[in-house]
Scaffold this motif. Structure first.
Motif, PDB file in Angstrom:
ATOM      1  N   SER A   1       0.205   4.838   1.836  1.00  0.00           N
ATOM      2  CA  SER A   1      -0.955   4.704   2.719  1.00  0.00           C
ATOM      3  C   SER A   1      -0.715   5.259   4.121  1.00  0.00           C
ATOM      4  O   SER A   1      -1.633   5.275   4.926  1.00  0.00           O
ATOM      5  CB  SER A   1      -1.392   3.245   2.803  1.00  0.00           C
ATOM      6  OG  SER A   1      -0.395   2.472   3.417  1.00  0.00           O
TER       7      SER A   1
ATOM      8  N   GLN B   1      -7.637  -0.795  -3.916  1.00  0.00           N
ATOM      9  CA  GLN B   1      -6.199  -1.042  -3.802  1.00  0.00           C
ATOM     10  C   GLN B   1      -5.567  -1.272  -5.180  1.00  0.00           C
ATOM     11  O   GLN B   1      -4.520  -0.707  -5.483  1.00  0.00           O
ATOM     12  CB  GLN B   1      -5.954  -2.257  -2.886  1.00  0.00           C
ATOM     13  CG  GLN B   1      -4.550  -2.423  -2.434  1.00  0.00           C
ATOM     14  CD  GLN B   1      -4.135  -1.348  -1.445  1.00  0.00           C
ATOM     15  OE1 GLN B   1      -4.931  -0.578  -0.943  1.00  0.00           O
ATOM     16  NE2 GLN B   1      -2.850  -1.271  -1.191  1.00  0.00           N
TER      17      GLN B   1
ATOM     18  N   SER C   1       0.840  -1.206   0.000  1.00  0.00           N
ATOM     19  CA  SER C   1       0.000   0.000   0.000  1.00  0.00           C
ATOM     20  C   SER C   1       0.871   1.250   0.000  1.00  0.00           C
ATOM     21  O   SER C   1       0.958   1.956   0.999  1.00  0.00           O
ATOM     22  CB  SER C   1      -0.886   0.016   1.249  1.00  0.00           C
ATOM     23  OG  SER C   1      -1.713  -1.106   1.312  1.00  0.00           O
TER      24      SER C   1
ATOM     25  N   GLY D   1      -8.213   1.527   0.187  1.00  0.00           N
ATOM     26  CA  GLY D   1      -8.098   0.067   0.247  1.00  0.00           C
ATOM     27  C   GLY D   1      -7.890  -0.421   1.660  1.00  0.00           C
ATOM     28  O   GLY D   1      -8.576  -1.336   2.128  1.00  0.00           O
ATOM     29  N   ARG D   2      -6.959   0.192   2.378  1.00  0.00           N
ATOM     30  CA  ARG D   2      -6.701  -0.160   3.785  1.00  0.00           C
ATOM     31  C   ARG D   2      -7.907   0.149   4.662  1.00  0.00           C
ATOM     32  O   ARG D   2      -8.226  -0.586   5.582  1.00  0.00           O
ATOM     33  CB  ARG D   2      -5.480   0.582   4.315  1.00  0.00           C
ATOM     34  CG  ARG D   2      -4.182   0.097   3.761  1.00  0.00           C
ATOM     35  CD  ARG D   2      -3.783  -1.182   4.438  1.00  0.00           C
ATOM     36  NE  ARG D   2      -2.483  -1.596   3.938  1.00  0.00           N
ATOM     37  CZ  ARG D   2      -1.862  -2.679   4.342  1.00  0.00           C
ATOM     38  NH1 ARG D   2      -2.408  -3.462   5.244  1.00  0.00           N
ATOM     39  NH2 ARG D   2      -0.702  -3.005   3.845  1.00  0.00           N
TER      40      ARG D   2
END
Length: 174
Positions: free
Chosen positions: A94, A156, A91, A129-130
């Motif tokens: 992120s 993601q 990621s 996404g996270r």
């Protein structure tokens, strides 16, 4: 006129500061309950300066412009050396600006000082996404969890492709 009469030398070697300017700042920090550092992202000197301030102030909390999920991840990652590389590979970006070396070193120092990192920003640009993964881990309904996992994976994939190609069409902007 005020500027000329209140300029003091400040020299930096990494996050070590010296000079009359630093002595004046130290005295002011010692008398302060709160210290606000205004900054411009992406400048290595700002996190180094903030490290020096944190060593003097010894704060209980560091309030920063990331979301609370990023703050929790940052706290977890700084507790275990080596986790960051795999996390950022999966990621990139992120952790917002804490994905950068100097800012991450600041977070590590704060963690070593047992300072609580508190995020007060909205969910970040590269974090959908996270974020959806986090939501999925919290719900009990299997179909809702599956939906959130699918959405998180789609965000993601999209953001990873944009990040790798230096594009500017991130999920949160779509």
């Amino acid at each position: 006129r005020l500027l000329r009469t209140n300029v003091y030398p400040l020299t930096a070697t990494g996050s070590q500061l010296a000079g009359t300017g630093w002595e004046k700042l130290r005295a002011s920090i010692a008398q302060s309950q709160f210290v606000l550092v205004g900054e411009d992202h992406g400048m290595a000197q700002i996190p180094q300066f903030t490290q020096a301030v944190a060593r003097e102030l010894r704060p209980a909390a560091f309030i920063t412009e990331i979301d609370r999920y990023q703050a929790a991840n940052l706290t977890r990652l700084t507790a275990s050396p080596g986790l960051l590389t795999a996390y950022l590979k999966a990621s990139p970006g992120s952790l917002s600006f804490f994905s950068w070396g100097e800012e991450y070193e600041l977070a590590q120092q704060l963690r070593a000082q047992k300072v609580r990192i508190v995020g007060i920003e909205q969910v970040g640009l590269f974090t959908l996404g996270r974020f959806y993964e986090e939501l999925a881990s919290r719900v009990k309904n299997p179909s809702t969890r599956a939906y959130l996992q699918r959405e998180g994976a789609a965000y993601q994939r999209h953001d990873m492709a944009e990040f790798r190609s230096a594009g500017h069409s991130y999920s949160i902007l779509s």
